[in-house]
Write an enzyme that holds these catalytic residues in place. Structure first.
Site, short mmCIF file in Angstrom:
data_model
loop_
_atom_site.label_atom_id
_atom_site.label_comp_id
_atom_site.label_asym_id
_atom_site.label_seq_id
_atom_site.Cartn_x
_atom_site.Cartn_y
_atom_site.Cartn_z
N CYS A 199 -9.26 -21.19 27.33
CA CYS A 199 -8.49 -21.77 26.24
C CYS A 199 -8.37 -23.28 26.35
O CYS A 199 -7.88 -23.94 25.44
CB CYS A 199 -7.10 -21.13 26.18
SG CYS A 199 -6.03 -21.57 27.56
N ASP A 204 -8.27 -7.43 19.03
CA ASP A 204 -8.62 -6.29 19.88
C ASP A 204 -7.49 -5.90 20.82
O ASP A 204 -7.32 -4.72 21.14
CB ASP A 204 -9.91 -6.55 20.66
CG ASP A 204 -9.89 -7.88 21.40
OD1 ASP A 204 -8.85 -8.56 21.39
OD2 ASP A 204 -10.93 -8.24 21.99
N GLU A 207 -5.50 -15.27 32.71
CA GLU A 207 -6.90 -14.97 32.49
C GLU A 207 -7.80 -15.74 33.45
O GLU A 207 -8.86 -15.25 33.86
CB GLU A 207 -7.28 -15.27 31.04
CG GLU A 207 -8.68 -14.85 30.66
CD GLU A 207 -8.96 -14.98 29.17
OE1 GLU A 207 -9.77 -15.84 28.79
OE2 GLU A 207 -8.35 -14.20 28.40
N LYS A 216 6.37 4.82 -32.69
CA LYS A 216 6.43 4.13 -33.98
C LYS A 216 7.35 2.91 -33.89
O LYS A 216 7.04 1.83 -34.40
CB LYS A 216 6.92 5.10 -35.05
CG LYS A 216 6.87 4.53 -36.47
CD LYS A 216 7.44 5.51 -37.48
CE LYS A 216 6.59 6.76 -37.58
NZ LYS A 216 7.09 7.70 -38.63
N SER A 271 1.51 2.43 -17.93
CA SER A 271 0.45 3.42 -17.98
C SER A 271 0.10 3.90 -16.58
O SER A 271 0.14 3.13 -15.61
CB SER A 271 -0.79 2.82 -18.65
OG SER A 271 -1.91 3.68 -18.49
#
Length: 821
Positions: free
Chosen positions: A681, A617, A688, A359, A401
């Protein structure tokens, strides 16, 4: 002399009442007593043998001594006849008993659902619809009480009637006053009225939801009247007086249907019988996951907020009083309204519930003129289906809530939780807490941070299958078992409920691996077992690839149900540079076309209603080792993938390192030569370019073209030439092949030495198809070239067959374990 006519009398055989013959005594002349006794015993023996086929025995203590004539053989057919009749009577009674038991088993289970307010009806309605749909098994009884029947709160019992449910009883139980005393009086009034209703309905089981004081009255009355109680959403923690009420109801309840694993563990710790606990999820999720994506959502938004409002450009506000600190909750409510007024966005604000303090909160709202303000729409009630749409498409939800920390997470809607009312609940990353504030500035700043954002869909509280689980649980209830509750002392083991088949499916993750050639999806359980795997060729275009991913994931989710798996989320492993925070592939490798600046998280999450994680990955391989492989329990280690390319991941202090621009652990692009071969790259001399599968294939083709790859015993090599041919030639003594592999191993070893000198891990794990080949030479290079303090670091080869899939799954399983269970 012949026996006189038979007289009926009672004889008990194996607990069954039957008729036996009584023969009238006759005068015997000239026969000895001995012969009479022998004749009588002989007849009794034969009678026992006739009836013995059914296991029955004649009572040897007959009521009278029956005297037979010297022609006793004439009475034998009579005994056999009565023995047969006794057998038939017994069989008939057994059949009737069996039929009676079967009819009792087939009797419908009378289920009484009691609802007290608009919030709990949104959770109970899906169960009520499920019970109604199985009317051959269940008989639904509905009791309505509490604020449902109050005009100031919208007379929400009408929506129950609109849903076509017959209300068996309406109880006016609320004592107005909206203070602490009124709440106590309301509980007392409910306890006065409920016994008559429950005695009239006589349900087999009463379903009670949540933590409201009305629900406490329901549980108290049912427990004292020996009615079984199923409590929904027990075991949760919110941080207010609601906790005490919720746990009190749990102690009164005989069965529990909880929403999260943590809630289940709380119930077990409270000594509840684990065999009576069902981990079901929130029933409202069954409805909201199906209906929140309706096409007419803009019509619903405009009907409540006006024609000018746009999707995600408004706020939903819902704040309730905290009964243990009413003044503080009123203060926070006023500051929230001030912040919303300053933020100047369209706002749909709902009236607070009927708890003590409501109230005063309404007075604050009216004092600030909220009901007349052009930016606000103040309402007492919104139908749940429409409320779902409004929350789903809101720019933000604010208040305290439970909807904000539960249902809103399913849509990824940003939420600002104010005060302490929900601080103990499990939440997704969409919730920002503002626990206290002295001015509205802190709340305003939170609005600036949250408004308009979108978060991954969270399924902490359910996956849309709660009602089928609850109905299955209801069917399993044995009404013949003792009603008295039993408690488990001391608390049971953590995973004690895992061996009860109707409580919890196997927690699993959906793992997706995007490779240059194949697209793979797998169902992975929390122990790292791949339960089912799907493989397709990776499409060349973005549209086809996304369609295939979604199709394979949906097929896997369907299959997961049949193998009793609960999918917690989706993990995606892909080549290239990935922003895992946003779920975006920033730059792809050359092997995957049309795969740069791609948002993977949003479309997958929206389509599957599951949280989604995305990573590189190489990082996934490191996560797989951390959870399932050699890295389990290791604080610092490095994983190097040696496959088509070279990649990897770095675990430091048990956490994966991504770097400031998400290119940490690009181990394949560590330069080991200034003038080496060209790398994919664009640079030269990368690891690599020397040691990857593509580099070895390139060298093998060059040797083959120069006719230098021949080995003794092999006249001609099969096309196409791969790294396998190079390794085979080296093993068979080809010096040129040996030199190429020695150079590749040295380059990889030098690159790993550089890693050891930078991050100083305690373990190096070589993963991929070339891992086992490189293990020994790399260890040799470390022993030769690394600093003395780093030479003791071991190099091991991974034993995981599917590191990319397992790493993708580990993102889901680790997150779910940490945040949800």
């Amino acid at each position: 002399m012949l026996a006189s006519p038979l007289l009926a009398s009672q004889l008990t055989i194996a607990g069954t009442a039957v008729l036996r013959p009584r023969v009238k005594r006759s005068c015997i002349h000239g026969n000895s007593t001995t012969k009479q006794t022998k004749d009588r015993k002989g007849e009794q023996t034969r009678a026992r043998q006739c009836s013995g086929h059914r296991g029955a025995k004649l009572d040897q203590n007959l009521e009278a001594n029956v005297m037979f004539s010297s022609r006793s053989e004439q009475t034998l057919p009579l005994l056999e006849l009565y023995s047969l009749r006794m057998q038939r009577n017994r069989e008939k009674m057994e059949r009737e008993k069996t039929e009676q038991h079967q009819n009792q088993f087939k009797r419908k289970l009378r289920v009484c659902v009691a609802t007290c307010n608009r919030a709990d009806y949104s959770k109970l309605a899906p169960i009520m619809f499920g019970i109604k749909a199985h009317s051959d098994e269940f008989e639904l009884e509905v009791v309505v009480l509490g604020s449902h029947l109050i005009d100031d709160y919208g007379n929400t019992f009408r929506m129950i009637e609109q849903d076509d449910f017959d209300i068996n009883s309406k109880l006016h139980t609320i004592v107005r006053g909206e203070d602490e005393a009124a709440m106590v009086e309301s509980v007392g009034l409910a306890l006065v009225k409920l016994p008559d209703v429950l005695q009239r309905l006589r349900p087999d089981i009463l379903i009670v939801h949540g933590d409201r004081f009305d629900a406490l009255a329901l549980a108290t009355a049912a427990a004292l009247m020996n009615i079984r109680i199923l409590h929904l959403e027990g075991g949760e923690v919110s941080g207010t007086i609601d906790d005490s009420i919720r746990h009190a109801i749990s102690k009164l309840a005989h069965y529990h249907a909880c929403c999260t694993r943590m809630a289940e563990q709380h119930l077990i710790a409270m000594c509840e019988d684990h065999s009576r606990i069902l981990l079901a999820g929130c029933p409202s999720y069954d409805k909201l996951l199906l209906t929140h994506r309706k096409d007419d959502y803009m019509d619903i938004i405009k009907s409540w907020l006006g024609d000018k409002v746009q999707d995600r450009d408004y706020i939903v506000a819902l704040q309730h009083p905290v009964t243990t600190d009413i003044q503080h909750s009123i203060k926070i409510y006023g500051l929230m309204l001030d912040a919303l007024l300053s933020f100047n966005k369209k706002t749909l604000i709902l009236f607070p519930n009927i708890d003590a303090g409501s109230k005063e909160m309404v007075r604050v709202m009216r004092k600030k003129g909220i009901e007349q303000h052009q930016n606000f729409r103040a309402v007492k009630h919104i139908p749940f289906e429409q409320f779902i749409q409004l929350v789903c498409h809101a720019g933000c939800m604010i208040g305290n809530s439970s909807c904000g920390v539960r249902e809103a997470g399913a849509f990824g809607t940003p939420v600002i939780n104010l005060g302490t009312r929900q601080t103990g609940r499990e939440t997704g990353e969409n919730v920002l807490h503002v626990r206290d504030a002295d001015t509205h500035n802190k709340i305003y700043h939170a609005l600036e941070l949250q408004f308009g954002k979108r978060y991954p869909c969270s399924k902490i509280y359910g996956d849309g299958s709660a009602v089928p689980r609850i109905l299955k649980f209801l069917r399993s209830i044995d009404l013949d078992e003792p009603l008295q509750k039993t408690f488990c002392f001391p608390p049971v083991k953590e995973s004690i409920s895992q061996d009860i088949d109707h409580i919890l499916e196997t927690q699993s993750a959906l793992a997706v691996d995007l490779g240059g050639t194949n697209l793979r999806v797998a169902i992975v359980c929390k122990r790292g077992n791949i339960l089912k795997k799907y493989t397709e060729n990776n499409p060349k275009t973005f549209e086809d690839r996304m369609c295939l991913i979604l199709k394979m994931c949906k097929d896997a989710i369907q299959d997961a149900v049949s193998i009793n798996c609960r999918i917690l989320g989706v993990g995606v492993s892909t080549g290239g540079r990935v922003n895992p925070q946003e779920g975006v592939v920033l730059h792809s490798t050359k092997l995957i076309q049309e795969w740069s600046c791609v948002n993977l998280r949003t479309p997958i999450s929206d389509a599957l209603h599951l949280p989604v994680w995305v990573d590189n990955d190489g990082n996934c391989a490191a996560l797989a080792e951390k959870k399932f492989g050699h890295g389990k329990g290791v604080e610092n280690f490095v994983t190097v993938i040696t496959g088509t390319g070279i990649g990897g991941g770095i675990i430091h202090h048990y956490e994966l390192i991504h770097g400031s621009t998400f290119c940490a652990a690009e181990l394949g692009h560590i330069m080991v030569s200034l003038e080496g071969p060209e790398c994919s790259c664009g640079s030269r001399g990368c690891v690599e370019a020397f040691a990857s599968g593509m580099a070895l294939q390139r060298e093998a083709k060059m040797l083959h073209d120069e006719d230098l790859l021949k080995v003794e015993g092999i006249d001609k090599l099969c096309e196409p030439i791969t790294a396998v041919h190079l390794i085979t030639a080296a093993k068979m003594g080809n010096s040129k092949a040996e030199a190429v592999l020695h150079k590749a191993s040295t380059a990889l070893g030098v690159g790993i030495v550089n890693i050891l000198h930078v991050v100083n891990p305690s373990l190096v794990i070589l993963s991929g198809v070339l891992g086992s080949f490189y293990q020994e030479p790399v260890q040799h290079v470390i022993n030769q070239r690394a600093l003395k303090s780093a030479q003791s670091i071991k190099v091991v080869s991974s034993h995981l067959e599917e590191p990319a899939l397992l790493g993708a799954a580990s993102m889901v399983l680790d997150y779910a374990t940490r945040r949800t269970y």
